[in-house]
Design a protein around this motif. Structure first.
Motif, PDB file in Angstrom:
ATOM      1  N   TYR A  51      38.149  36.220  46.777  1.00  0.00           N
ATOM      2  CA  TYR A  51      37.035  35.312  46.593  1.00  0.00           C
ATOM      3  C   TYR A  51      37.485  34.110  45.754  1.00  0.00           C
ATOM      4  O   TYR A  51      38.052  34.264  44.676  1.00  0.00           O
ATOM      5  N   ASP A  52      37.217  32.922  46.287  1.00  0.00           N
ATOM      6  CA  ASP A  52      37.601  31.689  45.608  1.00  0.00           C
ATOM      7  C   ASP A  52      36.662  31.397  44.443  1.00  0.00           C
ATOM      8  O   ASP A  52      35.674  32.106  44.212  1.00  0.00           O
ATOM      9  N   GLU A  53      36.957  30.316  43.738  1.00  0.00           N
ATOM     10  CA  GLU A  53      36.113  29.896  42.616  1.00  0.00           C
ATOM     11  C   GLU A  53      34.718  29.526  43.125  1.00  0.00           C
ATOM     12  O   GLU A  53      34.575  28.915  44.184  1.00  0.00           O
ATOM     13  N   GLY A  54      33.713  29.894  42.356  1.00  0.00           N
ATOM     14  CA  GLY A  54      32.344  29.561  42.736  1.00  0.00           C
ATOM     15  C   GLY A  54      31.404  30.749  42.619  1.00  0.00           C
ATOM     16  O   GLY A  54      31.697  31.763  41.971  1.00  0.00           O
ATOM     17  N   LEU A  55      30.245  30.634  43.269  1.00  0.00           N
ATOM     18  CA  LEU A  55      29.176  31.634  43.209  1.00  0.00           C
ATOM     19  C   LEU A  55      29.218  32.501  44.474  1.00  0.00           C
ATOM     20  O   LEU A  55      29.310  31.979  45.584  1.00  0.00           O
ATOM     21  N   HIS A  56      29.138  33.821  44.282  1.00  0.00           N
ATOM     22  CA  HIS A  56      29.239  34.755  45.413  1.00  0.00           C
ATOM     23  C   HIS A  56      28.162  35.837  45.286  1.00  0.00           C
ATOM     24  O   HIS A  56      27.808  36.248  44.172  1.00  0.00           O
ATOM     25  N   PHE A  57      27.706  36.305  46.439  1.00  0.00           N
ATOM     26  CA  PHE A  57      26.669  37.355  46.474  1.00  0.00           C
ATOM     27  C   PHE A  57      27.324  38.731  46.332  1.00  0.00           C
ATOM     28  O   PHE A  57      28.429  38.969  46.821  1.00  0.00           O
ATOM     29  N   ARG A  58      26.624  39.639  45.670  1.00  0.00           N
ATOM     30  CA  ARG A  58      27.072  41.034  45.544  1.00  0.00           C
ATOM     31  C   ARG A  58      25.839  41.927  45.481  1.00  0.00           C
ATOM     32  O   ARG A  58      24.748  41.503  45.097  1.00  0.00           O
ATOM     33  N   TRP A  59      26.029  43.204  45.847  1.00  0.00           N
ATOM     34  CA  TRP A  59      24.945  44.164  45.752  1.00  0.00           C
ATOM     35  C   TRP A  59      24.897  44.697  44.327  1.00  0.00           C
ATOM     36  O   TRP A  59      25.881  45.214  43.828  1.00  0.00           O
ATOM     37  N   PRO A  60      23.774  44.533  43.663  1.00  0.00           N
ATOM     38  CA  PRO A  60      23.674  45.020  42.278  1.00  0.00           C
ATOM     39  C   PRO A  60      23.966  46.520  42.195  1.00  0.00           C
ATOM     40  O   PRO A  60      23.670  47.286  43.112  1.00  0.00           O
ATOM     41  N   LEU A  61      24.582  46.923  41.086  1.00  0.00           N
ATOM     42  CA  LEU A  61      24.960  48.296  40.790  1.00  0.00           C
ATOM     43  C   LEU A  61      26.059  48.822  41.706  1.00  0.00           C
ATOM     44  O   LEU A  61      27.004  49.485  41.257  1.00  0.00           O
ATOM     45  N   ALA A  62      26.021  48.520  42.995  1.00  0.00           N
ATOM     46  CA  ALA A  62      27.011  49.066  43.928  1.00  0.00           C
ATOM     47  C   ALA A  62      28.311  48.272  43.904  1.00  0.00           C
ATOM     48  O   ALA A  62      29.393  48.840  44.086  1.00  0.00           O
ATOM     49  N   GLN A  63      28.213  46.972  43.687  1.00  0.00           N
ATOM     50  CA  GLN A  63      29.390  46.117  43.747  1.00  0.00           C
ATOM     51  C   GLN A  63      29.617  45.385  42.417  1.00  0.00           C
ATOM     52  O   GLN A  63      28.664  45.084  41.699  1.00  0.00           O
ATOM     53  N   ALA A  64      30.907  45.100  42.131  1.00  0.00           N
ATOM     54  CA  ALA A  64      31.274  44.354  40.922  1.00  0.00           C
ATOM     55  C   ALA A  64      32.379  43.369  41.281  1.00  0.00           C
ATOM     56  O   ALA A  64      33.243  43.654  42.128  1.00  0.00           O
ATOM     57  N   MET A  65      32.340  42.215  40.641  1.00  0.00           N
ATOM     58  CA  MET A  65      33.360  41.182  40.879  1.00  0.00           C
ATOM     59  C   MET A  65      34.348  41.193  39.708  1.00  0.00           C
ATOM     60  O   MET A  65      33.967  41.026  38.555  1.00  0.00           O
ATOM     61  N   HIS A  66      35.636  41.382  40.027  1.00  0.00           N
ATOM     62  CA  HIS A  66      36.690  41.418  39.016  1.00  0.00           C
ATOM     63  C   HIS A  66      37.539  40.154  39.150  1.00  0.00           C
ATOM     64  O   HIS A  66      37.857  39.724  40.263  1.00  0.00           O
ATOM     65  N   LEU A  67      37.893  39.602  38.012  1.00  0.00           N
ATOM     66  CA  LEU A  67      38.611  38.334  37.990  1.00  0.00           C
ATOM     67  C   LEU A  67      40.112  38.548  37.810  1.00  0.00           C
ATOM     68  O   LEU A  67      40.547  39.332  36.967  1.00  0.00           O
ATOM     69  N   VAL A  68      40.892  37.809  38.612  1.00  0.00           N
ATOM     70  CA  VAL A  68      42.352  37.822  38.522  1.00  0.00           C
ATOM     71  C   VAL A  68      42.802  36.391  38.231  1.00  0.00           C
ATOM     72  O   VAL A  68      42.513  35.478  39.014  1.00  0.00           O
ATOM     73  N   GLY A  69      43.515  36.189  37.131  1.00  0.00           N
ATOM     74  CA  GLY A  69      43.974  34.853  36.765  1.00  0.00           C
ATOM     75  C   GLY A  69      45.095  34.369  37.677  1.00  0.00           C
ATOM     76  O   GLY A  69      46.070  35.087  37.918  1.00  0.00           O
ATOM     77  N   VAL A  70      44.951  33.147  38.181  1.00  0.00           N
ATOM     78  CA  VAL A  70      45.995  32.559  39.035  1.00  0.00           C
ATOM     79  C   VAL A  70      46.561  31.282  38.414  1.00  0.00           C
ATOM     80  O   VAL A  70      47.390  30.605  39.021  1.00  0.00           O
ATOM     81  N   ALA A  71      46.106  30.945  37.207  1.00  0.00           N
ATOM     82  CA  ALA A  71      46.666  29.786  36.506  1.00  0.00           C
ATOM     83  C   ALA A  71      48.042  30.153  35.948  1.00  0.00           C
ATOM     84  O   ALA A  71      48.423  31.322  35.872  1.00  0.00           O
ATOM     85  N   ILE A  72      48.797  29.130  35.556  1.00  0.00           N
ATOM     86  CA  ILE A  72      50.152  29.359  35.043  1.00  0.00           C
ATOM     87  C   ILE A  72      50.086  30.050  33.690  1.00  0.00           C
ATOM     88  O   ILE A  72      49.372  29.608  32.789  1.00  0.00           O
ATOM     89  N   GLU A  73      50.831  31.133  33.563  1.00  0.00           N
ATOM     90  CA  GLU A  73      50.924  31.885  32.319  1.00  0.00           C
ATOM     91  C   GLU A  73      52.312  31.664  31.713  1.00  0.00           C
ATOM     92  O   GLU A  73      53.293  31.461  32.428  1.00  0.00           O
ATOM     93  N   LYS A  74      52.368  31.729  30.390  1.00  0.00           N
ATOM     94  CA  LYS A  74      53.641  31.548  29.691  1.00  0.00           C
ATOM     95  C   LYS A  74      53.986  32.800  28.913  1.00  0.00           C
ATOM     96  O   LYS A  74      53.133  33.420  28.295  1.00  0.00           O
ATOM     97  N   GLY A  75      55.282  33.150  28.943  1.00  0.00           N
ATOM     98  CA  GLY A  75      55.755  34.298  28.186  1.00  0.00           C
ATOM     99  C   GLY A  75      57.117  34.026  27.578  1.00  0.00           C
ATOM    100  O   GLY A  75      57.923  33.299  28.153  1.00  0.00           O
ATOM    101  N   GLU A  76      57.359  34.580  26.400  1.00  0.00           N
ATOM    102  CA  GLU A  76      58.648  34.475  25.735  1.00  0.00           C
ATOM    103  C   GLU A  76      59.099  35.864  25.298  1.00  0.00           C
ATOM    104  O   GLU A  76      58.275  36.730  25.021  1.00  0.00           O
ATOM    105  N   GLY A  77      60.396  36.038  25.253  1.00  0.00           N
ATOM    106  CA  GLY A  77      60.922  37.326  24.820  1.00  0.00           C
ATOM    107  C   GLY A  77      62.402  37.231  24.549  1.00  0.00           C
ATOM    108  O   GLY A  77      63.058  36.239  24.869  1.00  0.00           O
ATOM    109  N   GLU A  78      62.937  38.274  23.922  1.00  0.00           N
ATOM    110  CA  GLU A  78      64.357  38.324  23.641  1.00  0.00           C
ATOM    111  C   GLU A  78      64.848  39.765  23.792  1.00  0.00           C
ATOM    112  O   GLU A  78      64.072  40.719  23.708  1.00  0.00           O
TER     113      GLU A  78
END
Length: 271
Positions: A51-78
């Motif tokens: 599901y793209d950005e914006g408003l979407h229909f779902r069935w209450p209680l039965a369905q849930a919308m989960h968000l996955v980040g697709v923006a650039i993330e930064k990480g550092e390590g050694e």
């Protein structure tokens, strides 16, 4: 009477809060904000649609919308590794990455929506150790760009299988043992002294060549002057010298001569 009113007021407030919670749970719409993709689950089972950005229909209680980040993330390590010549190397890196929007469902389902912890961190450590082992400690310094490219190539192969993309990768620093650092410093100093000695030798050679050139030029000039000295030139110089002597004579003859010369006869001055 006052206590009853207070109780009724608290009861109404509680009912209002409960109503708001129920309305929130029963709302038939879900919002996917910018920089995210939505994964809709029905009783916990994710659908294959992203599901793209914006408003979407779902069935209450039965369905849930989960968000996955697709923006650039930064990480550092050694992490620690060993070079080809068995030198201990501590490498610090930085990586920018993002989730492919079309892979949001797979990232949510297979990686628990935690790509950084489950894929990025172990993949970077493994790639850095594998590539570091191909180069000597000195090559890690002199071929830094090549080492970085090799690490990126190793990461891309693994990350692409999980819907992840590398945007930027940088090697912040290589840190070696104190003994190796001292050896590198000594070698650098020796190379600088060698370069200075070579420059001094070149300067001395150039100066010697310049002296030879000047001496040759002077010798050529003298030789040319000798070639130009002719009997006619000598007679001309003699005449010029006599003319200069006449110009300097004051008109008086010397009365005596030194040595065995015969004295001049005194001639009365003209009246």
């Amino acid at each position: 009477m006052g206590e009853d009113m207070q109780f009724r007021w608290i009861k109404k407030l509680g009912l209002a809060i409960a109503a708001i919670i129920v309305l929130f749970m029963l709302t038939p719409f879900a919002i996917v904000p910018a920089g995210h993709r939505g994964v809709l689950t029905t009783f916990g089972k994710p659908s294959e649609q992203v599901y793209d950005e914006g408003l979407h229909f779902r069935w209450p209680l039965a369905q849930a919308m989960h968000l996955v980040g697709v923006a650039i993330e930064k990480g550092e390590g050694e992490g620690d590794a060993a070079s080809k010549d068995l030198q201990r190397v501590q490498t610090r890196v930085a990586i920018n990455y993002h989730v492919k929007p079309e892979a949001a469902v797979a990232v949510y389902r297979d990686l628990g929506n935690q790509p950084g912890e489950r894929i990025i961190v172990p993949a970077v450590h493994e790639a850095v150790k594998a590539v570091t082992a191909r180069y000597t400690a000195e090559e890690l310094i002199s071929k830094r760009a090549v080492v970085r490219d090799d690490i990126v190539a190793a990461l891309k192969e693994r990350m692409s299988r999980h819907g992840l993309v590398i945007d930027e990768f940088s090697i912040i620093s290589f840190n070696f043992s104190k003994t190796f650092d001292e050896a590198i410093e000594a070698k650098t100093t020796a190379e600088q002294l060698k370069m200075k000695a070579e420059r001094d030798l070149q300067r001395i050679e150039v100066e010697a060549q310049q002296k030879v050139a000047r001496a040759k030029a002077e010798a050529d000039a003298l030789a040319l002057q000798r070639q130009q000295v002719t009997p006619e030139l000598l007679r001309l110089r003699e005449v010029e010298n006599q003319a200069k002597a006449i110009e300097k004579w004051d008109g008086h003859m010397p009365s005596t001569m030194t040595g065995n010369a015969v004295p001049f006869i005194n001639v009365p001055a003209a009246k």
